[in-house]
Design an enzyme around this catalytic site. Structure first.
Site, mmCIF file in Angstrom:
data_model
loop_
_atom_site.group_PDB
_atom_site.id
_atom_site.type_symbol
_atom_site.label_atom_id
_atom_site.label_comp_id
_atom_site.label_asym_id
_atom_site.label_seq_id
_atom_site.Cartn_x
_atom_site.Cartn_y
_atom_site.Cartn_z
ATOM 1 N N GLY B 114 0.748 -1.253 0.000
ATOM 2 C CA GLY B 114 0.000 0.000 0.000
ATOM 3 C C GLY B 114 0.777 1.302 0.000
ATOM 4 O O GLY B 114 0.161 2.370 0.031
ATOM 5 N N ASP B 134 -6.439 -5.479 -3.956
ATOM 6 C CA ASP B 134 -5.472 -6.569 -4.038
ATOM 7 C C ASP B 134 -6.235 -7.841 -3.715
ATOM 8 O O ASP B 134 -7.181 -7.798 -2.946
ATOM 9 C CB ASP B 134 -4.318 -6.372 -3.053
ATOM 10 C CG ASP B 134 -3.083 -7.163 -3.455
ATOM 11 O OD1 ASP B 134 -2.154 -6.555 -4.007
ATOM 12 O OD2 ASP B 134 -3.065 -8.391 -3.245
ATOM 13 N N ASP B 178 0.981 -2.402 -10.622
ATOM 14 C CA ASP B 178 2.284 -2.796 -10.071
ATOM 15 C C ASP B 178 2.191 -4.295 -9.800
ATOM 16 O O ASP B 178 1.856 -4.722 -8.692
ATOM 17 C CB ASP B 178 2.550 -1.991 -8.795
ATOM 18 C CG ASP B 178 3.940 -2.237 -8.244
ATOM 19 O OD1 ASP B 178 4.906 -2.194 -9.018
ATOM 20 O OD2 ASP B 178 4.050 -2.490 -7.029
ATOM 21 N N CYS B 230 9.347 -4.827 -10.120
ATOM 22 C CA CYS B 230 10.654 -4.637 -9.506
ATOM 23 C C CYS B 230 11.568 -5.777 -9.937
ATOM 24 O O CYS B 230 12.221 -6.411 -9.121
ATOM 25 C CB CYS B 230 10.544 -4.525 -7.991
ATOM 26 S SG CYS B 230 9.696 -5.886 -7.190
#
Lengths: 191, 306
Positions: B114, B134, B178, B230
Protein backbone atom coordinates in the site's frame (compact mmCIF):
# COMPACT_ATOMS: atom_id res chain seq x y z
CA UNK A 1 -26.25 10.90 20.49
CA UNK A 2 -28.64 10.53 17.57
CA UNK A 3 -27.43 8.97 14.33
CA UNK A 4 -29.61 10.42 11.57
CA UNK A 5 -29.63 8.66 8.17
CA UNK A 6 -29.71 10.96 5.14
CA UNK A 7 -29.89 10.47 1.38
CA UNK A 8 -27.26 11.19 -1.24
CA UNK A 9 -29.47 14.03 -2.49
CA UNK A 10 -29.46 15.59 0.98
CA UNK A 11 -25.68 15.82 0.70
CA UNK A 12 -25.57 16.83 -2.99
CA UNK A 13 -23.81 13.60 -3.86
CA UNK A 14 -24.27 12.06 -7.29
CA UNK A 15 -24.34 8.34 -6.53
CA UNK A 16 -25.79 5.33 -8.32
CA UNK A 17 -29.18 4.66 -6.75
CA UNK A 18 -28.19 1.13 -5.70
CA UNK A 19 -24.71 1.92 -4.46
CA UNK A 20 -25.31 2.50 -0.76
CA UNK A 21 -27.48 -0.59 -0.39
CA UNK A 22 -25.13 -2.75 -2.45
CA UNK A 23 -22.13 -1.66 -0.42
CA UNK A 24 -24.03 -1.84 2.86
CA UNK A 25 -23.36 1.80 3.72
CA UNK A 26 -25.63 4.38 5.35
CA UNK A 27 -25.01 8.08 4.92
CA UNK A 28 -25.55 9.94 8.17
CA UNK A 29 -26.08 13.60 8.96
CA UNK A 30 -23.00 15.39 10.17
CA UNK A 31 -24.75 17.82 12.52
CA UNK A 32 -25.23 15.73 15.67
CA UNK A 33 -21.87 14.01 15.22
CA UNK A 34 -19.93 17.19 14.81
CA UNK A 35 -21.84 19.02 17.52
CA UNK A 36 -20.66 16.29 19.87
CA UNK A 37 -16.97 16.45 18.91
CA UNK A 38 -16.88 20.22 18.47
CA UNK A 39 -18.32 20.74 21.94
CA UNK A 40 -15.49 18.72 23.41
CA UNK A 41 -12.53 19.72 21.26
CA UNK A 42 -13.35 23.16 19.89
CA UNK A 43 -12.54 22.43 16.27
CA UNK A 44 -12.72 25.41 13.91
CA UNK A 45 -15.83 25.87 11.78
CA UNK A 46 -15.65 24.25 8.35
CA UNK A 47 -12.94 21.73 9.26
CA UNK A 48 -15.08 18.76 8.21
CA UNK A 49 -17.01 20.37 5.35
CA UNK A 50 -15.39 18.29 2.60
CA UNK A 51 -16.26 14.99 4.28
CA UNK A 52 -19.27 12.72 4.27
CA UNK A 53 -20.04 10.42 7.17
CA UNK A 54 -21.03 6.79 6.74
CA UNK A 55 -22.27 4.17 9.14
CA UNK A 56 -20.78 0.81 8.21
CA UNK A 57 -21.59 -1.15 11.36
CA UNK A 58 -23.18 -0.69 14.77
CA UNK A 59 -19.75 0.33 16.08
CA UNK A 60 -18.25 2.87 13.74
CA UNK A 61 -18.97 6.03 11.78
CA UNK A 62 -16.46 6.58 8.99
CA UNK A 63 -15.39 9.84 7.37
CA UNK A 64 -14.71 9.86 3.63
CA UNK A 65 -13.91 12.55 1.11
CA UNK A 66 -16.40 13.87 -1.37
CA UNK A 67 -17.38 13.09 -4.10
CA UNK A 68 -17.33 9.42 -3.01
CA UNK A 69 -17.12 7.81 -6.46
CA UNK A 70 -17.33 4.28 -5.09
CA UNK A 71 -17.58 1.13 -7.17
CA UNK A 72 -21.01 -0.45 -7.47
CA UNK A 73 -19.21 -3.82 -7.38
CA UNK A 74 -17.31 -5.73 -6.14
CA UNK A 75 -17.89 -5.43 -2.41
CA UNK A 76 -15.59 -2.92 -0.77
CA UNK A 77 -13.78 -3.63 2.50
CA UNK A 78 -13.66 -0.05 3.76
CA UNK A 79 -13.81 3.56 2.61
CA UNK A 80 -12.34 6.59 4.33
CA UNK A 81 -11.14 6.34 7.90
CA UNK A 82 -12.78 5.44 11.17
CA UNK A 83 -14.10 8.64 12.73
CA UNK A 84 -16.32 7.92 15.70
CA UNK A 85 -16.92 4.92 17.96
CA UNK A 86 -20.63 4.85 18.69
CA UNK A 87 -20.99 1.56 20.59
CA UNK A 88 -20.34 3.14 23.96
CA UNK A 89 -22.13 5.41 26.41
CA UNK A 90 -20.01 8.38 25.36
CA UNK A 91 -19.11 8.17 21.68
CA UNK A 92 -15.48 9.00 21.08
CA UNK A 93 -13.33 10.01 18.15
CA UNK A 94 -11.09 7.16 17.03
CA UNK A 95 -7.31 7.17 17.18
CA UNK A 96 -7.11 7.74 13.43
CA UNK A 97 -9.52 10.69 13.63
CA UNK A 98 -7.62 12.19 16.57
CA UNK A 99 -4.37 11.80 14.64
CA UNK A 100 -5.86 13.39 11.53
CA UNK A 101 -7.67 16.40 13.00
CA UNK A 102 -6.31 16.64 16.54
CA UNK A 103 -3.85 19.40 15.70
CA UNK A 104 -6.82 21.74 15.18
CA UNK A 105 -8.30 21.08 18.64
CA UNK A 106 -8.48 24.07 20.96
CA UNK A 107 -9.69 22.30 24.10
CA UNK A 108 -9.14 18.96 25.79
CA UNK A 109 -5.84 18.49 23.95
CA UNK A 110 -2.86 17.55 26.09
CA UNK A 111 0.60 18.53 24.85
CA UNK A 112 2.91 16.06 26.56
CA UNK A 113 6.56 16.35 27.47
CA UNK A 114 8.90 13.61 26.26
CA UNK A 115 8.58 11.49 29.39
CA UNK A 116 4.78 11.67 29.36
CA UNK A 117 4.77 10.90 25.65
CA UNK A 118 6.83 7.76 26.17
CA UNK A 119 4.52 6.58 28.93
CA UNK A 120 1.48 7.28 26.78
CA UNK A 121 2.92 5.28 23.87
CA UNK A 122 3.64 2.41 26.28
CA UNK A 123 0.01 2.53 27.42
CA UNK A 124 1.01 3.67 30.91
CA UNK A 125 -1.07 6.22 32.83
CA UNK A 126 0.24 9.76 33.06
CA UNK A 127 -0.45 12.55 35.51
CA UNK A 128 -1.07 15.94 33.99
CA UNK A 129 0.56 19.11 35.27
CA UNK A 130 -1.69 21.93 36.55
CA UNK A 131 -1.00 23.84 33.34
CA UNK A 132 -2.03 20.87 31.16
CA UNK A 133 -5.10 20.37 33.30
CA UNK A 134 -6.22 23.98 32.85
CA UNK A 135 -6.67 23.30 29.12
CA UNK A 136 -9.14 20.49 29.80
CA UNK A 137 -12.80 21.13 30.48
CA UNK A 138 -13.63 18.00 32.44
CA UNK A 139 -13.63 14.23 32.70
CA UNK A 140 -13.67 12.51 29.33
CA UNK A 141 -11.68 11.79 26.22
CA UNK A 142 -8.73 13.98 25.32
CA UNK A 143 -6.35 14.28 22.40
CA UNK A 144 -2.76 13.42 23.29
CA UNK A 145 -0.08 15.34 21.35
CA UNK A 146 3.67 15.74 21.41
CA UNK A 147 5.44 18.71 19.83
CA UNK A 148 2.00 19.64 18.53
CA UNK A 149 1.55 16.35 16.63
CA UNK A 150 -1.49 14.32 17.70
CA UNK A 151 -0.76 10.70 18.58
CA UNK A 152 -4.08 9.37 19.82
CA UNK A 153 -6.69 9.25 22.53
CA UNK A 154 -6.52 9.34 26.31
CA UNK A 155 -9.16 9.33 29.01
CA UNK A 156 -8.94 12.02 31.67
CA UNK A 157 -10.42 10.73 34.92
CA UNK A 158 -11.18 14.07 36.53
CA UNK A 159 -10.36 17.77 36.54
CA UNK A 160 -11.78 18.38 40.00
CA UNK A 161 -9.00 19.05 42.47
CA UNK A 162 -11.01 17.46 45.25
CA UNK A 163 -10.90 14.09 43.45
CA UNK A 164 -8.13 11.65 44.27
CA UNK A 165 -7.64 10.87 40.58
CA UNK A 166 -7.63 14.49 39.41
CA UNK A 167 -5.34 14.89 36.39
CA UNK A 168 -4.95 11.15 35.97
CA UNK A 169 -4.92 10.22 32.27
CA UNK A 170 -5.37 6.69 30.99
CA UNK A 171 -3.57 5.89 27.76
CA UNK A 172 -5.80 4.50 25.03
CA UNK A 173 -2.96 4.15 22.56
CA UNK A 174 -3.71 1.04 20.48
CA UNK A 175 -1.98 -2.02 21.88
CA UNK A 176 -0.93 -3.15 18.39
CA UNK A 177 0.88 0.15 17.87
CA UNK A 178 2.48 -0.02 21.31
CA UNK A 179 3.80 -3.50 20.58
CA UNK A 180 5.71 -2.06 17.63
CA UNK A 181 7.64 0.12 20.08
CA UNK A 182 9.03 -2.63 22.26
CA UNK A 183 12.80 -2.31 22.71
CA UNK A 184 12.97 1.08 21.02
CA UNK A 185 11.68 4.60 21.52
CA UNK A 186 10.32 7.16 19.10
CA UNK A 187 13.19 9.45 20.05
CA UNK A 188 15.94 7.13 18.87
CA UNK A 189 17.64 6.42 22.20
CA UNK A 190 17.44 2.91 23.74
CA UNK A 191 14.38 2.33 25.88
CA UNK B 1 32.64 -10.60 -12.64
CA UNK B 2 31.67 -14.06 -13.77
CA UNK B 3 28.78 -15.97 -15.26
CA UNK B 4 27.98 -17.52 -11.87
CA UNK B 5 26.58 -14.19 -10.78
CA UNK B 6 22.86 -14.64 -10.07
CA UNK B 7 21.96 -11.94 -12.58
CA UNK B 8 24.53 -12.88 -15.23
CA UNK B 9 21.78 -13.36 -17.82
CA UNK B 10 21.34 -9.58 -17.85
CA UNK B 11 25.02 -8.75 -18.29
CA UNK B 12 24.51 -7.71 -21.91
CA UNK B 13 21.79 -5.19 -21.10
CA UNK B 14 23.02 -3.67 -17.83
CA UNK B 15 25.37 -0.73 -18.34
CA UNK B 16 28.54 -0.61 -16.20
CA UNK B 17 28.19 -4.21 -15.00
CA UNK B 18 30.94 -3.89 -12.35
CA UNK B 19 29.16 -0.91 -10.77
CA UNK B 20 25.94 -2.89 -10.80
CA UNK B 21 27.57 -5.78 -8.95
CA UNK B 22 29.11 -3.47 -6.35
CA UNK B 23 25.77 -1.72 -5.78
CA UNK B 24 24.10 -5.02 -4.94
CA UNK B 25 26.55 -5.49 -2.05
CA UNK B 26 25.65 -2.19 -0.42
CA UNK B 27 22.72 -1.80 2.00
CA UNK B 28 19.71 -0.03 0.57
CA UNK B 29 19.21 3.56 1.83
CA UNK B 30 16.04 4.28 3.84
CA UNK B 31 13.74 6.65 1.98
CA UNK B 32 10.77 8.56 3.43
CA UNK B 33 8.42 11.21 2.07
CA UNK B 34 6.64 14.05 3.83
CA UNK B 35 2.90 13.50 4.19
CA UNK B 36 1.39 16.67 2.70
CA UNK B 37 -1.84 16.10 4.63
CA UNK B 38 0.02 16.77 7.88
CA UNK B 39 3.29 18.58 7.25
CA UNK B 40 5.22 20.53 4.62
CA UNK B 41 8.67 19.41 3.48
CA UNK B 42 10.43 22.33 5.23
CA UNK B 43 8.55 21.53 8.45
CA UNK B 44 9.54 17.87 8.22
CA UNK B 45 13.16 18.84 7.59
CA UNK B 46 13.09 21.03 10.71
CA UNK B 47 11.53 18.22 12.74
CA UNK B 48 14.12 15.68 11.57
CA UNK B 49 16.92 18.09 12.53
CA UNK B 50 15.36 18.63 15.96
CA UNK B 51 15.24 14.87 16.43
CA UNK B 52 18.89 14.53 15.45
CA UNK B 53 18.11 12.61 12.27
CA UNK B 54 20.54 13.16 9.40
CA UNK B 55 18.95 13.19 5.96
CA UNK B 56 19.57 14.01 2.33
CA UNK B 57 16.79 15.26 0.00
CA UNK B 58 15.98 13.05 -2.99
CA UNK B 59 16.78 15.44 -5.84
CA UNK B 60 14.24 14.22 -8.36
CA UNK B 61 11.29 13.95 -5.96
CA UNK B 62 10.51 17.01 -3.80
CA UNK B 63 9.49 16.06 -0.27
CA UNK B 64 11.37 12.73 -0.28
CA UNK B 65 14.46 12.13 1.86
CA UNK B 66 17.11 9.52 2.41
CA UNK B 67 17.60 9.01 6.13
CA UNK B 68 21.05 8.19 7.38
CA UNK B 69 21.82 6.00 10.38
CA UNK B 70 18.21 5.45 11.45
CA UNK B 71 17.85 1.82 12.44
CA UNK B 72 14.07 1.72 12.86
CA UNK B 73 12.43 4.57 10.94
CA UNK B 74 9.02 2.99 11.59
CA UNK B 75 9.41 3.60 15.33
CA UNK B 76 10.26 7.30 15.18
CA UNK B 77 7.85 9.98 16.34
CA UNK B 78 7.47 11.36 12.81
CA UNK B 79 6.28 7.96 11.61
CA UNK B 80 3.94 7.34 14.54
CA UNK B 81 2.35 10.76 14.02
CA UNK B 82 1.94 10.13 10.28
CA UNK B 83 4.32 12.90 9.26
CA UNK B 84 6.25 10.65 6.90
CA UNK B 85 5.79 7.39 5.04
CA UNK B 86 8.61 4.93 4.42
CA UNK B 87 8.92 3.85 0.81
CA UNK B 88 11.82 2.66 -1.24
CA UNK B 89 13.00 5.49 -3.48
CA UNK B 90 12.69 3.65 -6.77
CA UNK B 91 9.14 2.57 -6.02
CA UNK B 92 8.12 6.24 -5.97
CA UNK B 93 8.58 6.24 -9.76
CA UNK B 94 5.35 4.71 -11.10
CA UNK B 95 3.08 7.06 -9.18
CA UNK B 96 5.09 10.07 -10.37
CA UNK B 97 4.47 8.84 -13.92
CA UNK B 98 0.69 8.60 -13.47
CA UNK B 99 0.34 12.34 -14.21
CA UNK B 100 -2.11 12.83 -11.37
CA UNK B 101 -4.43 15.80 -10.97
CA UNK B 102 -7.30 16.79 -8.69
CA UNK B 103 -10.67 15.13 -9.13
CA UNK B 104 -9.44 12.02 -10.91
CA UNK B 105 -10.75 8.52 -10.24
CA UNK B 106 -7.76 6.24 -9.75
CA UNK B 107 -7.37 2.48 -9.39
CA UNK B 108 -4.37 0.81 -7.76
CA UNK B 109 -4.97 -2.68 -9.09
CA UNK B 110 -2.34 -4.61 -7.06
CA UNK B 111 -2.13 -2.32 -4.07
CA UNK B 112 -0.69 -4.39 -1.21
CA UNK B 113 1.12 -3.48 0.97
CA UNK B 114 0.00 0.00 0.00
CA UNK B 115 2.84 2.53 -0.01
CA UNK B 116 2.08 3.51 -3.60
CA UNK B 117 -1.61 3.86 -2.78
CA UNK B 118 -0.70 6.22 0.04
CA UNK B 119 1.57 8.13 -2.31
CA UNK B 120 -1.27 8.49 -4.83
CA UNK B 121 -3.82 9.47 -2.20
CA UNK B 122 -1.68 12.18 -0.65
CA UNK B 123 -0.46 13.52 -4.00
CA UNK B 124 -3.78 13.87 -5.75
CA UNK B 125 -5.70 15.71 -3.03
CA UNK B 126 -8.91 15.06 -1.13
CA UNK B 127 -11.39 15.44 -4.00
CA UNK B 128 -10.05 12.47 -5.92
CA UNK B 129 -11.27 8.93 -5.44
CA UNK B 130 -8.75 6.13 -5.09
CA UNK B 131 -9.75 2.49 -5.18
CA UNK B 132 -7.05 0.22 -3.78
CA UNK B 133 -7.43 -3.42 -4.66
CA UNK B 134 -5.47 -6.57 -4.04
CA UNK B 135 -6.59 -10.14 -4.00
CA UNK B 136 -4.62 -10.89 -0.83
CA UNK B 137 -6.63 -9.69 2.17
CA UNK B 138 -3.81 -10.31 4.64
CA UNK B 139 -1.31 -8.28 2.62
CA UNK B 140 -3.80 -5.39 2.52
CA UNK B 141 -3.84 -4.97 6.32
CA UNK B 142 -0.79 -2.68 6.39
CA UNK B 143 -2.56 -0.35 3.97
CA UNK B 144 -5.45 0.09 6.38
CA UNK B 145 -3.03 1.06 9.11
CA UNK B 146 -1.22 3.45 6.78
CA UNK B 147 -4.46 5.17 5.78
CA UNK B 148 -5.33 5.65 9.46
CA UNK B 149 -1.87 6.89 10.40
CA UNK B 150 -1.51 9.25 7.44
CA UNK B 151 -5.09 10.61 7.69
CA UNK B 152 -6.19 9.54 4.20
CA UNK B 153 -9.94 9.90 3.60
CA UNK B 154 -10.15 9.61 -0.18
CA UNK B 155 -9.33 5.90 -0.49
CA UNK B 156 -11.49 2.80 -0.66
CA UNK B 157 -10.08 -0.68 -0.12
CA UNK B 158 -11.31 -3.92 -1.62
CA UNK B 159 -10.08 -7.47 -2.06
CA UNK B 160 -10.77 -8.99 -5.45
CA UNK B 161 -9.04 -10.77 -8.30
CA UNK B 162 -7.67 -7.91 -10.38
CA UNK B 163 -7.77 -9.93 -13.57
CA UNK B 164 -11.51 -10.39 -13.23
CA UNK B 165 -12.92 -7.13 -11.89
CA UNK B 166 -16.52 -6.55 -12.97
CA UNK B 167 -17.52 -3.67 -15.23
CA UNK B 168 -19.62 -2.31 -12.34
CA UNK B 169 -16.42 -1.07 -10.76
CA UNK B 170 -16.63 1.79 -13.29
CA UNK B 171 -14.01 3.52 -15.41
CA UNK B 172 -10.87 5.19 -14.14
CA UNK B 173 -8.75 8.15 -15.25
CA UNK B 174 -5.54 6.59 -14.00
CA UNK B 175 -4.62 2.99 -13.17
CA UNK B 176 -1.47 1.69 -11.54
CA UNK B 177 -0.64 -1.94 -12.33
CA UNK B 178 2.28 -2.80 -10.07
CA UNK B 179 2.12 -6.49 -10.81
CA UNK B 180 3.37 -9.44 -8.74
CA UNK B 181 6.76 -10.31 -10.19
CA UNK B 182 9.95 -12.26 -9.55
CA UNK B 183 11.31 -9.32 -7.50
CA UNK B 184 14.88 -9.58 -8.77
CA UNK B 185 15.37 -5.86 -8.18
CA UNK B 186 14.75 -6.20 -4.44
CA UNK B 187 17.91 -8.26 -3.79
CA UNK B 188 19.56 -5.42 -1.82
CA UNK B 189 16.93 -5.67 0.89
CA UNK B 190 15.98 -9.29 0.33
CA UNK B 191 19.08 -11.46 -0.16
CA UNK B 192 16.88 -14.41 -1.10
CA UNK B 193 15.81 -12.63 -4.28
CA UNK B 194 17.63 -14.19 -7.17
CA UNK B 195 17.31 -14.48 -10.93
CA UNK B 196 13.92 -15.49 -12.25
CA UNK B 197 13.54 -18.95 -13.73
CA UNK B 198 11.39 -20.40 -16.47
CA UNK B 199 9.08 -21.66 -13.72
CA UNK B 200 8.69 -18.08 -12.47
CA UNK B 201 7.85 -16.88 -15.95
CA UNK B 202 5.31 -19.67 -16.39
CA UNK B 203 3.69 -18.75 -13.08
CA UNK B 204 3.79 -14.97 -13.39
CA UNK B 205 3.65 -13.81 -17.00
CA UNK B 206 0.10 -14.88 -17.80
CA UNK B 207 -1.14 -13.15 -14.63
CA UNK B 208 0.87 -10.01 -15.40
CA UNK B 209 -0.57 -9.84 -18.90
CA UNK B 210 -4.12 -10.46 -17.68
CA UNK B 211 -3.79 -7.70 -15.06
CA UNK B 212 -2.49 -5.18 -17.60
CA UNK B 213 -5.20 -6.14 -20.10
CA UNK B 214 -7.97 -5.67 -17.51
CA UNK B 215 -6.50 -2.36 -16.41
CA UNK B 216 -6.52 -1.06 -19.96
CA UNK B 217 -10.15 -2.14 -20.38
CA UNK B 218 -11.12 -0.24 -17.21
CA UNK B 219 -9.31 2.93 -18.27
CA UNK B 220 -11.24 5.86 -19.74
CA UNK B 221 -10.32 7.05 -23.21
CA UNK B 222 -7.61 9.64 -22.73
CA UNK B 223 -6.59 8.03 -19.44
CA UNK B 224 -3.29 6.49 -18.48
CA UNK B 225 -2.17 3.10 -17.21
CA UNK B 226 1.24 2.67 -15.62
CA UNK B 227 2.68 -0.85 -15.59
CA UNK B 228 5.56 -1.55 -13.22
CA UNK B 229 7.63 -4.36 -11.75
CA UNK B 230 10.65 -4.64 -9.51
CA UNK B 231 12.42 -7.11 -11.74
CA UNK B 232 14.96 -7.01 -14.54
CA UNK B 233 13.48 -9.85 -16.58
CA UNK B 234 12.35 -8.62 -20.03
CA UNK B 235 9.94 -11.55 -20.07
CA UNK B 236 7.97 -9.83 -17.26
CA UNK B 237 8.48 -6.31 -18.57
CA UNK B 238 8.84 -5.39 -22.24
CA UNK B 239 7.44 -8.72 -23.44
CA UNK B 240 4.20 -8.20 -21.50
CA UNK B 241 3.67 -4.67 -22.79
CA UNK B 242 4.67 -5.74 -26.28
CA UNK B 243 2.11 -8.53 -26.35
CA UNK B 244 -0.61 -6.05 -25.43
CA UNK B 245 0.52 -3.60 -28.10
CA UNK B 246 0.54 -6.39 -30.66
CA UNK B 247 -3.02 -7.34 -29.83
CA UNK B 248 -4.53 -3.90 -29.13
CA UNK B 249 -1.92 -1.53 -30.52
CA UNK B 250 -4.37 0.78 -32.25
CA UNK B 251 -6.01 1.68 -28.91
CA UNK B 252 -2.94 2.37 -26.80
CA UNK B 253 0.44 3.99 -27.15
CA UNK B 254 3.38 4.40 -24.84
CA UNK B 255 4.23 7.82 -23.45
CA UNK B 256 7.82 8.44 -22.41
CA UNK B 257 8.40 7.25 -18.86
CA UNK B 258 10.84 9.99 -18.02
CA UNK B 259 11.18 12.34 -15.04
CA UNK B 260 13.36 15.44 -14.80
CA UNK B 261 16.49 14.72 -12.81
CA UNK B 262 16.09 10.96 -12.98
CA UNK B 263 18.33 9.49 -15.66
CA UNK B 264 18.16 5.72 -16.06
CA UNK B 265 17.98 3.28 -19.00
CA UNK B 266 15.51 3.01 -21.85
CA UNK B 267 13.30 -0.01 -22.29
CA UNK B 268 14.57 -2.81 -24.51
CA UNK B 269 13.47 -3.30 -28.09
CA UNK B 270 15.29 -6.62 -28.49
CA UNK B 271 16.06 -9.46 -26.09
CA UNK B 272 17.60 -12.82 -26.94
CA UNK B 273 16.55 -12.61 -30.56
CA UNK B 274 13.06 -11.36 -29.83
CA UNK B 275 12.03 -7.95 -31.19
CA UNK B 276 9.61 -5.73 -29.30
CA UNK B 277 7.50 -2.79 -30.47
CA UNK B 278 9.88 0.17 -30.99
CA UNK B 279 7.73 2.25 -28.62
CA UNK B 280 9.19 0.21 -25.77
CA UNK B 281 12.28 2.38 -25.80
CA UNK B 282 9.98 4.86 -23.99
CA UNK B 283 9.74 2.50 -21.02
CA UNK B 284 12.17 3.01 -18.15
CA UNK B 285 14.62 0.51 -16.67
CA UNK B 286 16.34 1.35 -13.40
CA UNK B 287 19.39 -0.53 -12.20
CA UNK B 288 20.61 -0.26 -8.60
CA UNK B 289 23.89 1.51 -9.38
CA UNK B 290 22.21 4.33 -11.32
CA UNK B 291 20.53 5.98 -8.31
CA UNK B 292 21.61 3.77 -5.39
CA UNK B 293 18.17 2.12 -5.32
CA UNK B 294 16.62 -1.22 -6.09
CA UNK B 295 15.90 -2.33 -9.65
CA UNK B 296 12.68 -1.34 -11.39
CA UNK B 297 10.77 -1.24 -14.68
CA UNK B 298 8.02 1.22 -15.64
CA UNK B 299 5.96 1.70 -18.79
CA UNK B 300 3.20 4.31 -19.19
CA UNK B 301 0.39 3.66 -21.67
CA UNK B 302 -2.15 6.19 -22.89
CA UNK B 303 -5.56 5.00 -24.08
CA UNK B 304 -6.66 6.63 -27.33
CA UNK B 305 -9.87 4.67 -28.04
CA UNK B 306 -12.12 1.91 -26.68
Amino acid sequence: MDIIPVTADDLDLSLHSDLLETQNLTLVASDPLLAHVNARFGFPAGLFDELVFLQCSHKIIRAASRPLQLPLAPQIDRTGIDFLRIDMANPRMTTSAMMTWGRHATSNAVDTNQEQCLDYLRRLPIDLTPDQLRRCTGRGFVIVRHLGYPLGVGFLESTRHSDQNCGHLRSMYPSAFAADLEQTTPFGNPS
Amino acid sequence: MNDAHPFARYRSIIPRWDDFQRALDRPLPTCVWANPLKITPPELEAHLREQGITFEPVGWRPGAYRLQGVARPGSRLAYLAGLYEIQEEVSLLPVELLDLSAGQRILDLCAAPGSKTAQIATTVGPRATIVANDRNFRRMRPLGRSLDRLGITNTTMMTADGTNLPGDIGKFDRILVDVPCSCEGTSRKNPDATAATEDDFARLCSVQRALLKRALELCRVGGRVVYSTCTYAPEENEAIVDSILQEFGSRYHLVPARLPGFAASSGLVTWRGEHFDPQLKDALRVYPHQHDTGGFFVAALQKSSD
